[in-house]
Design a protein around this motif. Sequence first.
Motif, PDB file in Angstrom:
ATOM      1  N   ILE A  85       0.808  -1.152   0.108  1.00 32.27           N
ATOM      2  CA  ILE A  85      -0.602  -0.003   0.182  1.00 32.27           C
ATOM      3  C   ILE A  85       0.597   1.159  -0.439  1.00 32.27           C
ATOM      4  O   ILE A  85       0.809   2.319  -0.496  1.00 32.27           O
ATOM      5  N   LEU A  86       2.242   1.429   0.703  1.00 33.44           N
ATOM      6  CA  LEU A  86       2.492   2.282   0.446  1.00 33.44           C
ATOM      7  C   LEU A  86       3.900   2.922   0.133  1.00 33.44           C
ATOM      8  O   LEU A  86       4.224   3.955  -0.885  1.00 33.44           O
ATOM      9  N   PHE A  87       4.469   1.915  -0.804  1.00 33.86           N
ATOM     10  CA  PHE A  87       5.523   1.720  -2.404  1.00 33.86           C
ATOM     11  C   PHE A  87       5.368   1.226  -3.329  1.00 33.86           C
ATOM     12  O   PHE A  87       5.768   1.578  -4.163  1.00 33.86           O
ATOM     13  N   ASP A  88       4.192   0.377  -2.682  1.00 31.62           N
ATOM     14  CA  ASP A  88       3.454   0.342  -4.566  1.00 31.62           C
ATOM     15  C   ASP A  88       2.850   0.792  -5.872  1.00 31.62           C
ATOM     16  O   ASP A  88       1.601   0.324  -6.070  1.00 31.62           O
ATOM     17  N   VAL A  89       2.906   2.607  -5.449  1.00 32.74           N
ATOM     18  CA  VAL A  89       2.373   3.634  -6.311  1.00 32.74           C
ATOM     19  C   VAL A  89       3.761   4.037  -6.698  1.00 32.74           C
ATOM     20  O   VAL A  89       4.487   4.394  -6.322  1.00 32.74           O
ATOM     21  N   GLU A  90       3.354   5.337  -7.567  1.00 31.86           N
ATOM     22  CA  GLU A  90       3.988   5.571  -8.545  1.00 31.86           C
ATOM     23  C   GLU A  90       3.950   7.156  -7.451  1.00 31.86           C
ATOM     24  O   GLU A  90       5.745   7.309  -7.386  1.00 31.86           O
ATOM     25  N   LYS A  91       3.373   7.724  -7.464  1.00 31.04           N
ATOM     26  CA  LYS A  91       3.292   8.455  -6.310  1.00 31.04           C
ATOM     27  C   LYS A  91       3.339   8.560  -4.866  1.00 31.04           C
ATOM     28  O   LYS A  91       2.664   7.521  -4.062  1.00 31.04           O
ATOM     29  N   THR A  92       4.639   9.727  -4.191  1.00 31.27           N
ATOM     30  CA  THR A  92       4.385   8.839  -2.981  1.00 31.27           C
ATOM     31  C   THR A  92       3.200  10.093  -2.133  1.00 31.27           C
ATOM     32  O   THR A  92       2.762  10.877  -2.714  1.00 31.27           O
ATOM     33  N   PHE A  93       3.147  10.105  -1.194  1.00 30.81           N
ATOM     34  CA  PHE A  93       1.579  10.901  -0.368  1.00 30.81           C
ATOM     35  C   PHE A  93       1.774  10.594   1.310  1.00 30.81           C
ATOM     36  O   PHE A  93       2.937   9.969   1.420  1.00 30.81           O
ATOM     37  N   HIS A  94       1.065  11.309   1.869  1.00 27.88           N
ATOM     38  CA  HIS A  94       0.994  11.858   3.454  1.00 27.88           C
ATOM     39  C   HIS A  94      -0.538  10.624   3.446  1.00 27.88           C
ATOM     40  O   HIS A  94      -0.723  11.214   3.165  1.00 27.88           O
ATOM     41  N   PHE A  95      -0.294  10.552   4.990  1.00 26.35           N
ATOM     42  CA  PHE A  95      -1.113   9.883   5.482  1.00 26.35           C
ATOM     43  C   PHE A  95      -0.989   9.935   7.275  1.00 26.35           C
ATOM     44  O   PHE A  95      -0.127  10.145   7.247  1.00 26.35           O
ATOM     45  N   LEU A 128       9.811   5.814   6.073  1.00 26.05           N
ATOM     46  CA  LEU A 128       8.749   7.072   6.161  1.00 26.05           C
ATOM     47  C   LEU A 128       9.136   8.008   6.569  1.00 26.05           C
ATOM     48  O   LEU A 128      10.497   7.276   7.717  1.00 26.05           O
ATOM     49  N   LYS A 129       9.014   9.080   6.662  1.00 25.70           N
ATOM     50  CA  LYS A 129       9.285   9.809   7.517  1.00 25.70           C
ATOM     51  C   LYS A 129       7.883  11.272   8.144  1.00 25.70           C
ATOM     52  O   LYS A 129       6.768  10.797   7.603  1.00 25.70           O
ATOM     53  N   GLN A 130       8.266  11.404   9.671  1.00 19.74           N
ATOM     54  CA  GLN A 130       6.628  12.083   9.875  1.00 19.74           C
ATOM     55  C   GLN A 130       7.368  13.877   9.405  1.00 19.74           C
ATOM     56  O   GLN A 130       8.002  14.091   9.253  1.00 19.74           O
ATOM     57  N   ILE A 131       6.219  13.831   9.198  1.00 19.01           N
ATOM     58  CA  ILE A 131       6.221  15.354   8.646  1.00 19.01           C
ATOM     59  C   ILE A 131       5.889  16.402  10.121  1.00 19.01           C
ATOM     60  O   ILE A 131       5.027  16.166  10.437  1.00 19.01           O
ATOM     61  N   PRO A 132       6.550  17.367  10.462  1.00 21.59           N
ATOM     62  CA  PRO A 132       6.149  18.456  12.030  1.00 21.59           C
ATOM     63  C   PRO A 132       5.125  19.193  11.473  1.00 21.59           C
ATOM     64  O   PRO A 132       5.331  20.167  10.652  1.00 21.59           O
ATOM     65  N   ILE A 133       3.938  18.928  12.095  1.00 23.20           N
ATOM     66  CA  ILE A 133       2.792  19.616  12.022  1.00 23.20           C
ATOM     67  C   ILE A 133       2.273  20.017  13.361  1.00 23.20           C
ATOM     68  O   ILE A 133       2.489  18.652  14.109  1.00 23.20           O
ATOM     69  N   ASN A 134       1.504  20.609  13.639  1.00 20.83           N
ATOM     70  CA  ASN A 134       0.465  20.874  14.773  1.00 20.83           C
ATOM     71  C   ASN A 134      -0.747  20.810  14.803  1.00 20.83           C
ATOM     72  O   ASN A 134      -1.506  20.904  14.290  1.00 20.83           O
ATOM     73  N   SER A 135      -0.674  18.991  14.870  1.00 16.00           N
ATOM     74  CA  SER A 135      -1.955  18.734  14.588  1.00 16.00           C
ATOM     75  C   SER A 135      -2.727  17.439  15.954  1.00 16.00           C
ATOM     76  O   SER A 135      -1.601  17.320  16.276  1.00 16.00           O
ATOM     77  N   ASN A 136      -3.541  16.851  15.782  1.00 15.54           N
ATOM     78  CA  ASN A 136      -3.970  16.235  16.931  1.00 15.54           C
ATOM     79  C   ASN A 136      -3.776  14.823  15.985  1.00 15.54           C
ATOM     80  O   ASN A 136      -3.585  13.606  17.160  1.00 15.54           O
ATOM     81  N   GLN A 137      -3.368  14.503  15.430  1.00 15.21           N
ATOM     82  CA  GLN A 137      -2.791  13.184  15.115  1.00 15.21           C
ATOM     83  C   GLN A 137      -1.398  12.857  14.191  1.00 15.21           C
ATOM     84  O   GLN A 137      -0.871  14.527  13.754  1.00 15.21           O
ATOM     85  N   ALA A 138      -0.366  12.345  13.919  1.00 17.63           N
ATOM     86  CA  ALA A 138       0.776  12.598  13.363  1.00 17.63           C
ATOM     87  C   ALA A 138       0.748  11.745  11.996  1.00 17.63           C
ATOM     88  O   ALA A 138      -0.266  10.731  11.796  1.00 17.63           O
ATOM     89  N   TYR A 139       1.400  13.136  10.962  1.00 16.10           N
ATOM     90  CA  TYR A 139       1.483  12.850   9.628  1.00 16.10           C
ATOM     91  C   TYR A 139       3.033  12.333   9.390  1.00 16.10           C
ATOM     92  O   TYR A 139       3.725  12.091  10.395  1.00 16.10           O
ATOM     93  N   PHE A 140       2.549  10.842   8.180  1.00 23.25           N
ATOM     94  CA  PHE A 140       3.614  10.369   7.579  1.00 23.25           C
ATOM     95  C   PHE A 140       3.298  10.132   6.084  1.00 23.25           C
ATOM     96  O   PHE A 140       2.342  10.932   5.805  1.00 23.25           O
ATOM     97  N   ASP A 141       4.957  10.951   6.120  1.00 28.85           N
ATOM     98  CA  ASP A 141       5.211  11.294   3.944  1.00 28.85           C
ATOM     99  C   ASP A 141       5.877   9.542   4.113  1.00 28.85           C
ATOM    100  O   ASP A 141       7.001   9.650   4.355  1.00 28.85           O
ATOM    101  N   THR A 142       5.643   8.919   2.498  1.00 31.18           N
ATOM    102  CA  THR A 142       6.742   8.481   2.182  1.00 31.18           C
ATOM    103  C   THR A 142       7.388   8.637   1.341  1.00 31.18           C
ATOM    104  O   THR A 142       7.898   7.635   0.853  1.00 31.18           O
TER     105      THR A 142
END
Lengths: 132, 132
Positions: B24-34, B69-83
């Motif tokens: 799901i994370l890496f078998d796609v053309e484009k990277t994405f945030h989740f 993966l890396k985590q994106i630093p934003i102020n949110s109530n939940q953690a965002y990751f980036d492929t």
Amino acid sequence: MKYIDKLRNSGLRPTKQRLQICKILFDVEKTFHFTINELDQKIKKQIGNKISLATIYNTVHAFEKKGYLKQIPINSNQAYFDTNVTDHHHFYDLKDEKLIDLENSDVGPINILKKINGKKIKSVEVLVKLED
Amino acid sequence: MKYIDKLRNSGLRPTKQRLQICKILFDVEKTFHFTINELDQKIKKQIGNKISLATIYNTVHAFEKKGYLKQIPINSNQAYFDTNVTDHHHFYDLKDEKLIDLENSDVGPINILKKINGKKIKSVEVLVKLED
DNA sequence: CACCTTTTTAGAATCATTATAAAGTAGATC
DNA sequence: GATCTACTTTATAATGATTCTAAAAAGGTG
């Protein structure tokens, strides 16, 4: 007096709690970073009495909305706030979980070339993570 | 096969769950945030079966630690990751709570002049907040 | 297969934050 | 200064993301 006016001018009633929080946050030479929990501790120590956590949250959020505080974007389990609302950046020491100010002059101008339709830039923040 | 090797090379056993998450994370053309929650939804939809939330957390953290993966630093109530683990930055649309990639070339070089004794820079991340 | 270690899992626990709703207070008006 | 109303504070409960736990399952090696 100065905080009474400050609050009144923002449409916030100058209550005892808000004035006490102002004193702790703004009545110091240097700006600083804090979490809600750290602020709560500081209030207990410096003021003696306790202010309800709900009030501390309310007040910090109200001050943020009015532009007297800003939240610093880091991945942490808790929110960090900054009494320095000028345009500047941060180091984040991953080991100590401590923030260090990075002046604008230490980073240099950042020019965002990409534009997003219908949106305007509210802020540009640089976070520099530090390890040993 | 490629994910089996990828996992083995990182010292992670190629379990069924990890392979499904890789797909799901890496078998796609484009990277994405989740977010973890969005990943959970995606797994249910795409794989059909369900992977325990604890496993999803474990796996995402393991992948982050290994640099997949890396985590994106934003102020949110939940953690965002980036492929996308390359060196790049983000817009954060405050209204939609959506992230948009900002290529390095859209920001230009950032030269951190200030040094902190005994610490080295692990990452430099720019977050550009957008409003209407 | 037997063994040992790693992984998965459901569910409980944790912890920051937000919501609730009742009691208190500020500020305006008389 | 008494009265009124809207805003605040407060204790407490609720929420929700994340982490912990400990038992069952699966991977890998001989």
